[in-house]
Design an enzyme around this catalytic site. Structure first.
Site, short mmCIF file in Angstrom:
data_model
loop_
_atom_site.label_atom_id
_atom_site.label_comp_id
_atom_site.label_asym_id
_atom_site.label_seq_id
_atom_site.Cartn_x
_atom_site.Cartn_y
_atom_site.Cartn_z
N ASP A 109 -2.82 -3.75 -18.89
CA ASP A 109 -1.86 -2.65 -19.27
C ASP A 109 -1.99 -2.07 -20.63
O ASP A 109 -1.13 -1.73 -21.31
CB ASP A 109 -0.50 -3.15 -19.01
CG ASP A 109 -0.23 -3.69 -17.55
OD1 ASP A 109 0.35 -4.69 -17.58
OD2 ASP A 109 -0.84 -3.01 -16.63
N GLY A 131 0.59 -1.25 0.08
CA GLY A 131 0.08 0.16 -0.22
C GLY A 131 0.65 1.29 0.09
O GLY A 131 0.41 2.42 0.40
N HIS A 170 1.53 1.31 -13.39
CA HIS A 170 2.38 0.21 -13.58
C HIS A 170 3.85 0.66 -13.39
O HIS A 170 4.21 1.53 -13.94
CB HIS A 170 2.15 -0.21 -15.04
CG HIS A 170 2.89 -1.56 -15.41
ND1 HIS A 170 2.70 -3.00 -14.82
CD2 HIS A 170 3.97 -1.67 -16.16
CE1 HIS A 170 3.47 -3.65 -15.31
NE2 HIS A 170 4.22 -2.96 -15.97
N GLU A 209 6.29 6.65 -9.20
CA GLU A 209 4.72 6.37 -8.76
C GLU A 209 4.25 7.00 -7.83
O GLU A 209 3.19 7.39 -7.99
CB GLU A 209 4.94 4.62 -8.10
CG GLU A 209 5.50 3.36 -9.09
CD GLU A 209 5.49 2.23 -8.56
OE1 GLU A 209 4.40 1.96 -8.00
OE2 GLU A 209 6.68 1.53 -8.75
N ASN A 259 1.65 3.17 -2.55
CA ASN A 259 1.11 3.84 -3.31
C ASN A 259 -0.31 4.51 -2.77
O ASN A 259 -0.65 5.74 -3.18
CB ASN A 259 0.66 3.24 -4.95
CG ASN A 259 1.77 3.38 -5.77
OD1 ASN A 259 2.18 4.19 -6.32
ND2 ASN A 259 2.23 2.01 -5.96
N LEU A 291 -3.51 -6.87 -7.47
CA LEU A 291 -2.84 -7.95 -8.33
C LEU A 291 -3.92 -8.71 -9.00
O LEU A 291 -3.57 -9.80 -9.78
CB LEU A 291 -1.99 -8.85 -7.35
CG LEU A 291 -0.68 -8.24 -6.98
CD1 LEU A 291 -0.03 -8.99 -5.88
CD2 LEU A 291 0.18 -7.55 -8.03
N ASN A 316 -4.73 2.72 -13.31
CA ASN A 316 -3.72 1.72 -12.97
C ASN A 316 -2.20 2.44 -12.85
O ASN A 316 -2.09 2.97 -13.91
CB ASN A 316 -3.79 0.38 -13.62
CG ASN A 316 -2.96 -0.72 -13.23
OD1 ASN A 316 -2.87 -0.91 -12.04
ND2 ASN A 316 -1.86 -1.06 -14.11
C1 GRF Z 1 4.74 -1.63 -6.84
O1 GRF Z 1 5.52 -2.28 -7.59
C2 GRF Z 1 3.80 -0.91 -7.87
O2 GRF Z 1 4.56 -0.31 -8.69
C3 GRF Z 1 2.77 -2.18 -8.28
O3 GRF Z 1 2.58 -2.88 -6.99
C4 GRF Z 1 3.80 -2.87 -6.17
C5 GRF Z 1 3.41 -2.84 -4.71
O4 GRF Z 1 2.62 -1.36 -4.66
N1 GRF Z 1 1.87 -1.43 -8.88
P1 GRF Z 1 2.29 -1.01 -3.40
O5 GRF Z 1 3.28 -0.54 -2.26
O6 GRF Z 1 1.23 -2.05 -2.62
O7 GRF Z 1 1.42 0.58 -3.54
#
Ligand code: GRF
Length: 204
Positions: free
Chosen positions: A151, A12, A110, A181, A14, A91, A108
């Site tokens: 994607d 988490g 990426h 990110e 992001n 995921l 999204n």
């Molecule tokens: C990161 O590599 C992000 O780029 C991808 O998921 C991974 C974990 O992201 N989308 P987060 O720390 O759970 O946000």
């Protein structure tokens, strides 16, 4: 004010960048109203709880087929008057029933410069392993709208990040998160909420 749902699966970071950006007033036209995780033990859930954001766990494996899971997710988002869905380290692959319920309203992040190192099987550390394996000197992150091609949706923002000698996948992942990110995603949310505020729907 646009309502945002953030879908997560893991640490988490992001999501945290979005929470901090909202607090800092970086996207005044939006507010994070709901966090949905595909896993019950995602640390992202703790981050949401600490920020006082409603959370929910929806595991695709609990449904006899993916379409039922997609329909449930779409119903939950509609019930919460969600205007924008942000996939942040999420995921699970969302199916057409969900994607069609929120056309041009799903973002999204990426961890590469799409179209490099993306599509089925490219997620998390695997993306950076592939970049190092190929020997690219520059990688980065991409925020794109989600359509039915993994994607494959229109690209909204990208930011390049240097690959340095001696980088491991973990070191490179951290640099891409910090330099790309965590900056791109809040900015993309700001842009989308502004556009949705202005014309009620997103045309990319
Ligand atoms: C990161 O590599 C992000 O780029 C991808 O998921 C991974 C974990 O992201 N989308 P987060 O720390 O759970 O946000």
């Amino acid at each position: 004010m646009k309502n945002i749902a953030v879908f997560v699966s893991g640490g988490g970071t992001n999501l945290q960048a979005l929470i901090d950006s909202e607090k800092a007033g970086k996207f005044p036209n939006g507010r994070i109203k709901l966090v949905i995780s595909s896993s019950a033990d995602a640390y992202a859930l703790k981050r949401a709880e600490q920020a006082g954001i409603e959370t929910m766990v929806v595991r695709r494996q609990d449904y006899t087929n993916g379409d039922l899971a997609d329909r449930f997710l779409a119903d939950v988002c509609r019930d919460h008057d969600i205007d924008l869905v942000v996939l942040a380290g999420y995921l699970s692959i969302l199916g057409s029933s969900f994607i069609r319920a929120f056309p041009n309203r799903i973002l999204n992040i990426h961890p590469s410069l799409i179209p490099s190192f993306c599509g089925r099987g490219f997620y998390g550390l695997k993306v950076h392993e592939a970049a190092l394996e190929r020997g690219v000197k520059v990688t980065g992150a991409t925020v794109h709208l989600v359509n039915e091609i993994p994607d494959g949706g229109p690209i909204l923002l990208q930011k390049a990040v240097e690959v340095l000698d001696g980088d491991t996948p973990e070191i490179l992942q951290k640099r891409v998160m910090e330099q790309a990110e965590w900056k791109l995603l809040p900015e993309a949310v700001r842009i989308m909420c502004e556009r949705l505020e202005e014309n009620g729907h997103e045309t990319c």
